[in-house]
Design a protein around this motif. Structure first.
Motif, PDB file in Angstrom:
ATOM      1  N   ARG A  88       6.635   7.211 -19.023  1.00 51.52           N
ATOM      2  CA  ARG A  88       6.358   5.811 -19.311  1.00 51.52           C
ATOM      3  C   ARG A  88       4.996   5.749 -19.983  1.00 51.52           C
ATOM      4  O   ARG A  88       4.129   6.565 -19.700  1.00 51.52           O
ATOM      5  N   THR A  89       4.840   4.793 -20.859  1.00 52.79           N
ATOM      6  CA  THR A  89       3.556   4.655 -21.530  1.00 52.79           C
ATOM      7  C   THR A  89       3.232   3.175 -21.692  1.00 52.79           C
ATOM      8  O   THR A  89       4.073   2.306 -21.422  1.00 52.79           O
ATOM      9  N   SER A  90       1.997   2.895 -22.105  1.00 49.63           N
ATOM     10  CA  SER A  90       1.551   1.503 -22.229  1.00 49.63           C
ATOM     11  C   SER A  90       0.280   1.462 -23.066  1.00 49.63           C
ATOM     12  O   SER A  90      -0.417   2.470 -23.183  1.00 49.63           O
ATOM     13  N   THR A  91       0.001   0.286 -23.633  1.00 52.84           N
ATOM     14  CA  THR A  91      -1.291   0.138 -24.316  1.00 52.84           C
ATOM     15  C   THR A  91      -2.387  -0.226 -23.315  1.00 52.84           C
ATOM     16  O   THR A  91      -3.562  -0.143 -23.634  1.00 52.84           O
ATOM     17  N   ARG A  92      -1.979  -0.678 -22.117  1.00 53.82           N
ATOM     18  CA  ARG A  92      -2.961  -0.983 -21.056  1.00 53.82           C
ATOM     19  C   ARG A  92      -2.595  -0.146 -19.847  1.00 53.82           C
ATOM     20  O   ARG A  92      -1.728  -0.501 -19.069  1.00 53.82           O
ATOM     21  N   LEU A  93      -3.279   0.978 -19.718  1.00 49.59           N
ATOM     22  CA  LEU A  93      -2.832   1.997 -18.772  1.00 49.59           C
ATOM     23  C   LEU A  93      -3.398   1.829 -17.375  1.00 49.59           C
ATOM     24  O   LEU A  93      -4.533   1.403 -17.202  1.00 49.59           O
ATOM     25  N   ARG A  94      -2.585   2.240 -16.448  1.00 45.74           N
ATOM     26  CA  ARG A  94      -3.078   2.471 -15.094  1.00 45.74           C
ATOM     27  C   ARG A  94      -3.406   3.957 -14.981  1.00 45.74           C
ATOM     28  O   ARG A  94      -4.521   4.314 -14.692  1.00 45.74           O
ATOM     29  N   ASN A  95      -2.430   4.806 -15.240  1.00 44.22           N
ATOM     30  CA  ASN A  95      -2.652   6.257 -15.162  1.00 44.22           C
ATOM     31  C   ASN A  95      -2.925   6.803 -16.569  1.00 44.22           C
ATOM     32  O   ASN A  95      -2.046   6.746 -17.429  1.00 44.22           O
ATOM     33  N   LEU A 129       0.832  -1.207   0.000  1.00 43.67           N
ATOM     34  CA  LEU A 129       0.000   0.000   0.000  1.00 43.67           C
ATOM     35  C   LEU A 129       0.863   1.253   0.000  1.00 43.67           C
ATOM     36  O   LEU A 129       0.566   2.223  -0.709  1.00 43.67           O
ATOM     37  N   ALA A 130       1.952   1.218   0.782  1.00 44.76           N
ATOM     38  CA  ALA A 130       2.884   2.354   0.779  1.00 44.76           C
ATOM     39  C   ALA A 130       3.547   2.466  -0.591  1.00 44.76           C
ATOM     40  O   ALA A 130       3.777   3.572  -1.099  1.00 44.76           O
ATOM     41  N   ALA A 131       3.833   1.322  -1.193  1.00 44.45           N
ATOM     42  CA  ALA A 131       4.520   1.331  -2.484  1.00 44.45           C
ATOM     43  C   ALA A 131       3.624   1.883  -3.598  1.00 44.45           C
ATOM     44  O   ALA A 131       4.115   2.478  -4.553  1.00 44.45           O
ATOM     45  N   ILE A 132       2.333   1.700  -3.460  1.00 49.34           N
ATOM     46  CA  ILE A 132       1.412   2.273  -4.457  1.00 49.34           C
ATOM     47  C   ILE A 132       1.544   3.790  -4.452  1.00 49.34           C
ATOM     48  O   ILE A 132       1.539   4.437  -5.501  1.00 49.34           O
ATOM     49  N   ARG A 133       1.690   4.345  -3.258  1.00 45.32           N
ATOM     50  CA  ARG A 133       1.857   5.800  -3.160  1.00 45.32           C
ATOM     51  C   ARG A 133       3.139   6.232  -3.874  1.00 45.32           C
ATOM     52  O   ARG A 133       3.178   7.282  -4.515  1.00 45.32           O
ATOM     53  N   VAL A 134       4.188   5.419  -3.749  1.00 42.09           N
ATOM     54  CA  VAL A 134       5.442   5.732  -4.446  1.00 42.09           C
ATOM     55  C   VAL A 134       5.201   5.821  -5.947  1.00 42.09           C
ATOM     56  O   VAL A 134       5.600   6.781  -6.614  1.00 42.09           O
ATOM     57  N   CYS A 135       4.510   4.803  -6.476  1.00 43.24           N
ATOM     58  CA  CYS A 135       4.246   4.814  -7.926  1.00 43.24           C
ATOM     59  C   CYS A 135       3.376   5.998  -8.294  1.00 43.24           C
ATOM     60  O   CYS A 135       3.575   6.640  -9.324  1.00 43.24           O
ATOM     61  N   ASN A 136       2.411   6.281  -7.439  1.00 45.38           N
ATOM     62  CA  ASN A 136       1.455   7.345  -7.725  1.00 45.38           C
ATOM     63  C   ASN A 136       2.106   8.720  -7.680  1.00 45.38           C
ATOM     64  O   ASN A 136       1.864   9.552  -8.557  1.00 45.38           O
ATOM     65  N   GLU A 137       2.935   8.959  -6.648  1.00 45.96           N
ATOM     66  CA  GLU A 137       3.498  10.298  -6.468  1.00 45.96           C
ATOM     67  C   GLU A 137       4.933  10.405  -6.981  1.00 45.96           C
ATOM     68  O   GLU A 137       5.304  11.415  -7.571  1.00 45.96           O
ATOM     69  N   ASP A 138       5.714   9.360  -6.717  1.00 44.56           N
ATOM     70  CA  ASP A 138       7.140   9.473  -7.039  1.00 44.56           C
ATOM     71  C   ASP A 138       7.434   9.250  -8.513  1.00 44.56           C
ATOM     72  O   ASP A 138       8.351   9.858  -9.064  1.00 44.56           O
ATOM     73  N   ALA A 139       6.661   8.371  -9.173  1.00 43.09           N
ATOM     74  CA  ALA A 139       6.960   8.103 -10.597  1.00 43.09           C
ATOM     75  C   ALA A 139       6.872   9.396 -11.417  1.00 43.09           C
ATOM     76  O   ALA A 139       7.832   9.741 -12.122  1.00 43.09           O
ATOM     77  N   PRO A 140       5.756  10.151 -11.302  1.00 47.36           N
ATOM     78  CA  PRO A 140       5.707  11.406 -12.071  1.00 47.36           C
ATOM     79  C   PRO A 140       6.787  12.408 -11.631  1.00 47.36           C
ATOM     80  O   PRO A 140       7.353  13.110 -12.467  1.00 47.36           O
ATOM     81  N   ARG A 141       7.098  12.431 -10.337  1.00 45.57           N
ATOM     82  CA  ARG A 141       8.115  13.370  -9.844  1.00 45.57           C
ATOM     83  C   ARG A 141       9.504  13.017 -10.391  1.00 45.57           C
ATOM     84  O   ARG A 141      10.251  13.898 -10.843  1.00 45.57           O
TER      85      ARG A 141
END
Ligand code: HEC
Length: 189
Positions: A86-93, A59-71
């Motif tokens: 980062r991009t994908s054909t099957r997106l999360r964000n 759960l903490a790591a999700i925050r990393v992906c959510n906030e830290d990846a764009p940063r």
């Protein structure tokens, strides 16, 4: 559109795996720079993800992906003067949606992987019709990604992802599949 396959290693170039006219010295530099930016972005993300997992679980790591990846992507962009993401054909964000060129390259990478597991992830350098130069390298699903991108997410993880990304399409993956790509775009000269 000019399309150039980027050699995987300098050794490959020296070994003459490419026809002499295929890649100019400037393109080789760009490819090396793109590869370095992608590697730095990936490594920073991995470190942040691993320490968050160790300290606070998925759960903490999700925050990393959510906030830290764009940063981290923004910082890499400022440092390099290129757009980094980062991009994908099957997106999360949905912010990571591919443009037409990225979509085509992702499909080519997927076909390359489907044809047989390459030794290293496929990558390439293209000059876009408007003169921008783009390096892309494939991101392959690893076993450690499955907690958040695999077919069986733990219930609290699934709920947290549903809350942040109601339109998430980035689950159900197996190791070895194409998850997406790093994409690095320099402005036209
Ligand atoms: C702790 C959960 C978690 C783990 C583990 C994880 N991811 Fe993600 N991933 C996410 C989240 C959350 C996002 C959305 C990030 C954002 O908002 O930009 C994401 C986004 C991505 C994206 C960007 C494209 C998109 O769909 O928005 C890629 C590519 C990606 N992950 C690849 C991986 C790979 C490869 C691994 C394993 C090495 C991995 N992820 C491990 C949670 C995770």
């Amino acid at each position: 559109m000019k399309t150039t396959f980027v050699p995987l290693t300098l050794a490959a170039i020296l070994a003459g795996c490419l026809s002499a006219s295929a890649v100019s010295a400037a393109e080789v530099d760009r490819a090396a720079e793109g590869r370095a930016i992608a590697a730095g972005f990936g490594a920073e993300l991995r470190t942040a993800l691993q320490s968050a997992m160790a300290e606070g679980g998925p759960l903490a790591a999700i925050r990393v992906c959510n906030e830290d990846a764009p940063r981290i992507a923004r910082a890499a962009a400022e440092q390099s003067g290129a757009e980094v993401g980062r991009t994908s054909t099957r997106l999360r964000n949905p912010d990571n949606r591919p443009d037409a060129h990225e979509q085509a390259v992702l499909e080519a990478f997927a076909a390359e992987l489907a044809a047989g597991a390459p030794e290293s992830p496929p990558s390439r350098l293209d000059t876009l019709p408007d003169g921008r130069v783009r390096f892309m390298s494939a991101i392959i699903v690893q076993p450690q990604c499955l907690g958040c991108h695999g077919p069986d997410l733990a219930e609290p993880v699934a709920q947290a992802i549903d809350r942040l990304y109601p339109e998430d399409e980035a689950r159900g993956y197996q190791p070895g599949e194409l998850r997406g790509a790093f994409t690095i775009t320099w402005p036209a000269d």
